[in-house]
Each structure stands twice: as structure tokens, then as C-alpha cells.
Design an enzyme around this catalytic site. Structure first.
Site, mmCIF file in Angstrom:
data_model
loop_
_atom_site.group_PDB
_atom_site.id
_atom_site.type_symbol
_atom_site.label_atom_id
_atom_site.label_comp_id
_atom_site.label_asym_id
_atom_site.label_seq_id
_atom_site.Cartn_x
_atom_site.Cartn_y
_atom_site.Cartn_z
ATOM 1 N N CYS A 215 0.603 -1.210 0.024
ATOM 2 C CA CYS A 215 -0.031 0.074 0.094
ATOM 3 C C CYS A 215 0.744 1.220 -0.054
ATOM 4 O O CYS A 215 0.695 2.210 -0.792
ATOM 5 C CB CYS A 215 -0.910 -0.066 1.027
HETATM 6 C C1 UGA Z 1 -1.139 0.254 5.659
HETATM 7 C C2 UGA Z 1 -1.862 1.277 6.471
HETATM 8 O O1 UGA Z 1 -1.495 1.391 7.788
HETATM 9 C C3 UGA Z 1 -3.434 0.939 6.586
HETATM 10 O O2 UGA Z 1 -4.186 1.820 7.325
HETATM 11 C C4 UGA Z 1 -3.993 0.794 5.230
HETATM 12 O O3 UGA Z 1 -5.498 0.324 5.230
HETATM 13 C C5 UGA Z 1 -3.347 -0.155 4.302
HETATM 14 O O4 UGA Z 1 -1.813 0.278 4.411
HETATM 15 C C6 UGA Z 1 -3.715 -0.368 2.985
HETATM 16 O O5 UGA Z 1 -3.832 0.679 2.221
HETATM 17 O O6 UGA Z 1 -4.319 -1.249 2.608
HETATM 18 P P1 UGA Z 1 -0.169 -2.252 5.812
HETATM 19 O O7 UGA Z 1 0.553 -1.976 4.595
HETATM 20 O O8 UGA Z 1 -0.711 -3.381 6.117
HETATM 21 O O9 UGA Z 1 -1.073 -0.931 6.287
HETATM 22 O O10 UGA Z 1 1.322 -2.046 7.034
HETATM 23 P P2 UGA Z 1 1.529 -0.858 8.199
HETATM 24 O O11 UGA Z 1 1.298 -1.501 9.258
HETATM 25 O O12 UGA Z 1 1.007 0.389 8.061
HETATM 26 O O13 UGA Z 1 3.213 -0.854 7.937
HETATM 27 C C7 UGA Z 1 3.716 -0.593 6.494
HETATM 28 C C8 UGA Z 1 5.102 -0.480 6.508
HETATM 29 O O14 UGA Z 1 5.583 0.691 7.222
HETATM 30 C C9 UGA Z 1 5.894 -1.573 7.191
HETATM 31 O O15 UGA Z 1 6.926 -1.784 6.204
HETATM 32 C C10 UGA Z 1 6.256 -1.277 8.434
HETATM 33 O O16 UGA Z 1 7.515 -2.013 9.044
HETATM 34 C C11 UGA Z 1 6.654 0.135 8.221
HETATM 35 N N1 UGA Z 1 6.479 1.188 9.608
HETATM 36 C C12 UGA Z 1 5.336 1.486 10.021
HETATM 37 C C13 UGA Z 1 7.564 1.796 9.901
HETATM 38 O O17 UGA Z 1 8.934 1.561 9.353
HETATM 39 N N2 UGA Z 1 7.827 2.493 10.953
HETATM 40 C C14 UGA Z 1 6.235 2.989 11.668
HETATM 41 O O18 UGA Z 1 6.398 3.854 12.662
HETATM 42 C C15 UGA Z 1 5.219 2.107 11.060
#
Ligand code: UGA
Length: 416
Positions: free
Chosen positions: A261
Site C-alpha cells: 500500500c
Molecule cells: C497500511 C496502512 O497502515 C493501513 O491503514 C491501510 O489500510 C493499508 O496500508 C492499505 O492501504 O491497505 P499495511 O501496509 O498493512 O497498512 O502496513 P503498516 O502496518 O501500515 O506498515 C507499513 C510499513 O511501514 C511496514 O513495512 C512497516 O515496517 C513500516 N513502518 C510502520 C515503519 O517503518 N515505521 C512505523 O512507525 C510504522
């Protein structure tokens, strides 16, 4: 639900939890069979239990027959939207769904509401889906066909929980009846419901992901400066996160964001802005930082050893823990660079090895974290799986930690 992918399956089963009856339609017969046998084609916490429960209760089933739509009141379009080279989205599956739905709805006597759930560039529902539905059905959108856009904000790994405990619901509809139909689906929730136009709803979804991705690239950039100054960025994140205007979430510095995403939605925003003749400076930088960030791990590693001829253990292939999804995983650029620099690579992941292997079959896949670390000259941690948090796993081996998972004797963090 048109589509039994991630969004269709999770959304459909969660609507069953709310008391609705759901049929998920998919063109791939094997997927339909799998789902009807109680086996979700994707891994998501709690999904299999929910699927089996609602199959048994007769609330849920999958089907390959589009005609089933005629027995329902509302259809959600939950199909995939692959990316073109320039970041813009390939809407062919959305088009197919709208074509098929429109053709069917020609035969339906009562009003039917179509809801776009897939993440799409702003204007898609009103300017792309609506004309197709009208043309195929011979009916007027807003009169005998309702149309709305209702984005999802589900995180992989906690999608069911996120669906059932939303911060807010966004409904974009251009006529009051469609708004009311979609609102009624969520009436048992006590969160705010924001009513907007479909185009605004689409932008809220894209902007939401763009904002979260921006926070990550921002804290990573701050973290890189912190590292150079001997500061632990995690203390800085805690300090700034207590400012109510900033807040603590999504300030975890590390090897960058992956997944299906954030990279995709930010690139899609960039492509759309450029198409409109605008310069998306901030979002371009968000991507630039995210592409450079994982490679910093290699630079840190090279401070300690020459890579040629060495064996490096890479722990973590999934783009985040609790999933087997490797899409846009930051482990890809890291491993590619290690190989280019002449290192041998051993990898481990508790769930994502089979998926990763499809893209990189020629590296060594270890059956356990312990076996992966054994014999390696250094270890890179790419995903914060709990099993990587045990310092005993590493002994006095050099560990470069891209996620803040552990603290060992011979250790460097990416931003601390
Ligand atoms: C993300 C959004 O959080 C959801 O709200 C959204 O619905 C979804 O995309 C989508 O558009 O369908 P997701 O991709 O499952 O969800 O994952 P996240 O938990 O948001 O993490 C994304 C990435 O960011 C991961 O690689 C994680 O390691 C990284 N991340 C996250 C960081 O590096 N630092 C942070 O503080 C948070």
C-alpha cells in the site's frame, strides 16, 4: 464482494460478523473452491476461524457466478489495481467488474448499490466507474443504481480488528440514498462517520497512506542525523510523540516502509499530481528516502568488514511481522546489493520464505534463525519478528539491526 483477495475476504467476513449475508465472487475457480472449503488463500490473523464460522452458519460463501449479484442488494468492488511503471494504476479489473456489473444490472428490477472499496486514484468512481455502469445497464447512476466509494484502512496482520474497531468510517456518495444504504451497514459502530463525495473519499484514502508514509520517511531522515550525532532516535521519537500535535504512532525509525500500500499509493499520488501538471516534491522525497534507507544497513556493515567473500545472514523477509507478504519488502534491495558486492547471503523468515523464494530462488534459505546465523560473518535484521529478539541467538556476532529488535554485544542500530 467482487474479488476474494485480501480486501474482499476480510471485508466480506467482517460484514458477516455484523449480521449481513455475503457472497464473494471471483473468476478463479480454484480460489472459490479453496474459500468454500474453509481455506483462505491468504494468511491473515483470525481469518480462517472467521471463514469457517460463517461458512458453517451459512452466512458466507464464494462463487464463480456473477449472476449471484442479482440476489443481493449491495456490491463492493474489491479487485486488485496493479501499478504501471510510472506509478499510475492499471484499472483494468475495476473496468471488468464495472462492465460485468452494469451488464447484469440491466436485468435487475430493484435498485442496486455499487460501492468501490479498492484503493483508486481520486475521480475513478465518478468519472470512470459511473459511466461504465450507466452504459452497460442503460440505467441512471444515482437513480436506479446507487454508487459510493468506501475506503478501507485495514493493516495486514490486524485487519479484522481494524475493521471491527475503526477510528472512523469514510463514505463517499453523490446521492443521499446511496449514502444512507452504505451508512446503514455500519450503524452498529459508534465511531464518527464522515460523509463526503466519492472523489473526496478516494483522496482521503490516498492522503491517509501518504501522510503515514511521510511520517516514516521523516523519522528515518531524522534518525540518520541522530545516528551521525550519537543520538538514539527512539528517545527523540518518544520526546516529539508526546506533543499532542504530533502524536506517538508511526514514528518508528528503521529500514523503511514496504507492503502493498504505502509505496504504491504514494507513487500513484505522484503520478496523478504530475499528470495534473503539479510538482509532488514532498511525496517524491518520501519515496527517495525510503529507497535509500535500507541501503544504509550495508554502509554500516561495510564500516566493520569487507563484503566480498563474506557470508551475511539476513533475518526477516516479510515487509513487517505477522504476515507472509513480501511485497516491496526492504529485504529485496538489501539482498540485491549484498550480492552485487560479492557477499554470500543466507536468509530466514518464520512465514515469508516461500513467497520470497519465488522472486529470489538462488540464495540460501535456512530452516531456523539459529541455522541462518550459524557460520555467518554478520547478521542484518530486517523484520521485527519476536523470535529475533533473543540476544543469545547472536553470541558475539556483528549484528546490524534495521528494526530495533534486540541489543547484543557486537551491535549497531540503523538510527541509534
Ligand atoms: C497500511 C496502512 O497502515 C493501513 O491503514 C491501510 O489500510 C493499508 O496500508 C492499505 O492501504 O491497505 P499495511 O501496509 O498493512 O497498512 O502496513 P503498516 O502496518 O501500515 O506498515 C507499513 C510499513 O511501514 C511496514 O513495512 C512497516 O515496517 C513500516 N513502518 C510502520 C515503519 O517503518 N515505521 C512505523 O512507525 C510504522
Amino acid at each position: 464482494m467482487i474479488g476474494t483477495g485480501y480486501v474482499g475476504l476480510v471485508t466480506g467476513l467482517c460484514f458477516c460478523e455484523l449480521g449481513d449475508d455475503v457472497v464473494c465472487i471471483d473468476i478463479i475457480d480454484e480460489k472459490v473452491d479453496m474459500v468454500n472449503a474453509g481455506n483462505p488463500p491468504i494468511f491473515e490473523k483470525g481469518l480462517e476461524e472467521l471463514l469457517r464460522k460463517h461458512l458453517a452458519e451459512g452466512r458466507f460463501r464464494a462463487s464463480a457466478e456473477y449472476d449471484e449479484v442479482l440476489q443481493t442488494d449491495i456490491t463492493f468492488i474489491c479487485v486488485g489495481t496493479p501499478t504501471y511503471e510510472d506509478g499510475s494504476l492499471d484499472l483494468r479489473y475495476v473496468k471488468d467488474a464495472a462492465d460485468d456489473l452494469g451488464t447484469l444490472l440491466r436485468r435487475k428490477r430493484t435498485r442496486h448499490t455499487v460501492v468501490v472499496k479498492s484503493t483508486v486514484p481520486p475521480t475513478t468512481t465518478e468519472q470512470f466507474v459511473a459511466p461504465i455502469l450507466q452504459k452497460r445497464s442503460g440505467k441512471k447512476v444515482g437513480k436506479t443504481i446507487g454508487l459510493a466509494m468506501n475506503p478501507e484502512f485495514l493493516r495486514e496482520g490486524s485487519a479484522i480488528e481494524d475493521f471491527l474497531n475503526p477510528d472512523r468510517i469514510i463514505i463517499g456518495a453523490s446521492d443521499p440514498k446511496s449514502m444512507q444504504v452504505v451508512r446503514s451497514l455500519y450503524e452498529s459502530f459508534d465511531c464518527p462517520i464522515i460523509e463526503v463525495t466519492p472523489t473526496t473519499a478516494e483522496m482521503i484514502k490516498v492522503a491517509n497512506n501518504a501522510a503515514l508514509a511521510t511520517r516514516i520517511s521523516m523519522i528515518n531522515e531524522i534518525g540518520n542525523v541522530c545516528k551521525a550525532l550519537g543520538i538514539d532516535v527512539r528517545d527523540v521519537a518518544k520526546g516529539i510523540g508526546m506533543d499532542a500535535r504530533i502524536g506517538p504512532a508511526f514514528l518508528k525509525a528503521g529500514a523503511g516502509f514496504g507492503g502493498s500500500c504505502f509505496p504504491k499509493d504514494v507513487k500513484c499520488f505522484i503520478a496523478q499530481a504530475k499528470h495534473l501538471g503539479l510538482e509532488p516534491w514532498v511525496m517524491q522525497s518520501v519515496i527517495d528516502v525510503n529507497e535509500a534507507q535500507p541501503l544504509r544497513l550495508i554502509a554500516l556493515l561495510e564500516k566493520h568488514l569487507k563484503l566480498r567473500g563474506k557470508t551475511i545472514a539476513v533475518l526477516g523477509l516479510a515487509f513487517k511481522p505477522e504476515t507472509d507478504d513480501v511485497r516491496e519488502s526492504r529485504s529485496f534491495p538489501v539482498i540485491e546489493l549484498l550480492l552485487r558486492k560479492g557477499a554470500g547471503v543466507k536468509v530466514h523468515d518464520p512465514k515469508a520464505m516461500a513467497n520470497f523464494k519465488q522472486f529470489m530462488p538462488d540464495i540460501h534459505y535456512s530452516e531456523s534463525a539459529k541455522a541462518c546465523v550459524r557460520g555467518a560473518d554478520a547478521v542484518l535484521i530486517m523484520t521485527e519478528w519476536p523470535e529475533y529478539a533473543d540476544p543469545k541467538l547472536y553470541g558475539d556476532k556483528l549484528v546490524i539491526d534495521g528494526r530495533g529488535v534486540v541489543k547484543t554485544k557486537n551491535y549497531e542500530g540503523i538510527c541509534w
